[in-house]
Design an enzyme around this catalytic site. Structure first.
Site, mmCIF file in Angstrom:
data_model
loop_
_atom_site.group_PDB
_atom_site.id
_atom_site.type_symbol
_atom_site.label_atom_id
_atom_site.label_comp_id
_atom_site.label_asym_id
_atom_site.label_seq_id
_atom_site.Cartn_x
_atom_site.Cartn_y
_atom_site.Cartn_z
ATOM 1 N N LYS A 1 0.868 -1.192 0.000
ATOM 2 C CA LYS A 1 0.000 0.000 0.000
ATOM 3 C C LYS A 1 0.901 1.237 0.000
ATOM 4 O O LYS A 1 1.212 1.806 1.056
ATOM 5 C CB LYS A 1 -0.924 -0.052 1.229
ATOM 6 C CG LYS A 1 -2.070 0.946 1.186
ATOM 7 C CD LYS A 1 -3.086 0.602 2.254
ATOM 8 C CE LYS A 1 -4.129 1.692 2.450
ATOM 9 N NZ LYS A 1 -4.998 1.946 1.301
HETATM 10 N N1 PMP Z 1 -8.074 -1.702 -2.706
HETATM 11 C C1 PMP Z 1 -7.479 -0.505 -2.690
HETATM 12 C C2 PMP Z 1 -6.827 -0.002 -3.927
HETATM 13 C C3 PMP Z 1 -7.472 0.255 -1.525
HETATM 14 O O1 PMP Z 1 -6.880 1.442 -1.501
HETATM 15 C C4 PMP Z 1 -8.093 -0.244 -0.370
HETATM 16 C C5 PMP Z 1 -8.062 0.505 0.932
HETATM 17 N N2 PMP Z 1 -8.409 1.814 0.885
HETATM 18 C C6 PMP Z 1 -8.720 -1.487 -0.440
HETATM 19 C C7 PMP Z 1 -8.675 -2.191 -1.619
HETATM 20 C C8 PMP Z 1 -9.388 -2.065 0.765
HETATM 21 O O2 PMP Z 1 -8.422 -2.422 1.709
HETATM 22 P P1 PMP Z 1 -8.749 -2.449 3.261
HETATM 23 O O3 PMP Z 1 -9.941 -3.272 3.424
HETATM 24 O O4 PMP Z 1 -7.540 -3.082 3.868
HETATM 25 O O5 PMP Z 1 -8.950 -1.065 3.691
#
Ligand code: PMP
Length: 304
Positions: A157
């Site tokens: 991320k």
């Molecule tokens: N995909 C992307 C591209 C994201 O940025 C996010 C989080 N904002 C998610 C999926 C979902 O991830 P999470 O459930 O860990 O927040």
């Protein structure tokens, strides 16, 4: 005007919001060399809880590892910073944003810059708009694809990944849609601009695999776990675009977006054109964690 919270944690201590500044030549600003998390704190009948704090911090450190961004603090210091920043701002529910980035210390791509670390917290309602958790949104397939796996790793991320997300989200908004869905470089379904995708066909809950250029979402894992617990069959598999039009129900999920139903894709209604029963059951199980209705058998709720 945006109302900013009073305090922010920056490089080891709580500061006034206006004092948490960086130099314009910070590496992360020019080259996208940052890693971050989005975490929610929920108000529950037994007090505020941070949802899956340990899992989010684990992902943050793994994202940093991918890019050799040295983390100057151990995980428990950042965990304490997350709690402190919520408390310092007097919040009961919040969105938390830990971020670590290469700071000022060189101009070359491979410069070894010191890492700046910050944690912000603020109140943030439903990410995709008021009322969307109940009514659902209208989504479109983006003209932009997600990054290919051998280009930028979607599982880390990192700030730079969100150029892709901005193209997808801004195109959708410009064309009047609630959110964009991207295809992977394979041409198969990937995810939303900032959300993972679940597609329900004939009672089976399908979701694209981690190899489809997605972020391996923590909400995605939560949904898979809760859905299996409710007795549904969940399948991680490659899905062609038309699955979006064949679906009985679709929802997006993420920390910010929580569980947001889709009522249409590309102007075609999803199922009956309104959120369906399986989406509703998963929403109930998910939000039930914070209303004291779903037993937290997984140790996901971290008291503030
Ligand atoms: N995909 C992307 C591209 C994201 O940025 C996010 C989080 N904002 C998610 C999926 C979902 O991830 P999470 O459930 O860990 O927040």
């Amino acid at each position: 005007m945006t109302q900013y919270p009073e305090h922010i944690w920056h490089n080891g201590s709580l500061k006034a919001w206006r004092d948490a500044t960086v130099h314009v030549m910070a590496h992360g600003l020019h080259y996208g060399s940052s890693v971050f998390e989005g975490i929610r704190c929920y108000e529950t009948p037994s007090g505020p809880v941070i949802f899956r704090l340990g899992d989010h911090l684990k992902r943050l450190y793994l994202s940093a590892k991918v890019y050799d961004i040295g983390m100057p603090y151990p995980e428990d210091v950042l965990a304490a910073a997350c709690r402190d920043v919520v408390k310092a701002n007097g919040l009961r529910s919040a969105y938390l944003r830990p971020v670590a980035f290469r700071g000022l210390g060189g101009f070359g791509l491979s410069a070894d810059c010191p890492t700046d670390v910050a944690v912000a917290a603020w109140e943030w309602g439903p990410y995709l708009g008021a009322g969307v958790l109940e009514s659902g949104i209208d989504a479109m397939v983006s003209s932009w694809q997600r990054v290919a796996p051998n280009t930028i790793p979607s599982g880390a991320k990192a700030g730079g990944n969100y150029l892709s997300g901005q193209l997808i989200a801004r195109e959708a908004r410009r064309l009047g849609f609630g959110e964009g869905i991207a295809m992977a470089s394979t041409g198969l379904i990937s995810e939303g601009a900032g959300e993972n995708l679940f597609i329900i066909v004939d009672g089976v809950i399908n979701t694209p695999p981690v190899s489809a250029g997605i972020l391996n979402g923590i909400t995605r894992h939560t949904v898979i776990t809760l859905a299996a617990d409710l007795g549904y069959t969940v399948v991680e598999r490659d899905l062609p675009r038309e699955t979006l039009y064949f679906a009985d129900e679709i929802f997006m999920c993420g920390t910010a977006a929580e569980i947001t139903p889709l009522r249409s894709v590309d102007g075609k209604p999803v199922g009956a054109g309104k959120p369906g029963p399986i989406t509703h059951a998963i929403q109930e199980a998910f939000f039930g964690l914070f209303r004291g209705k779903t037993d937290d058998r997984w140790g996901w709720l971290d008291p503030l």
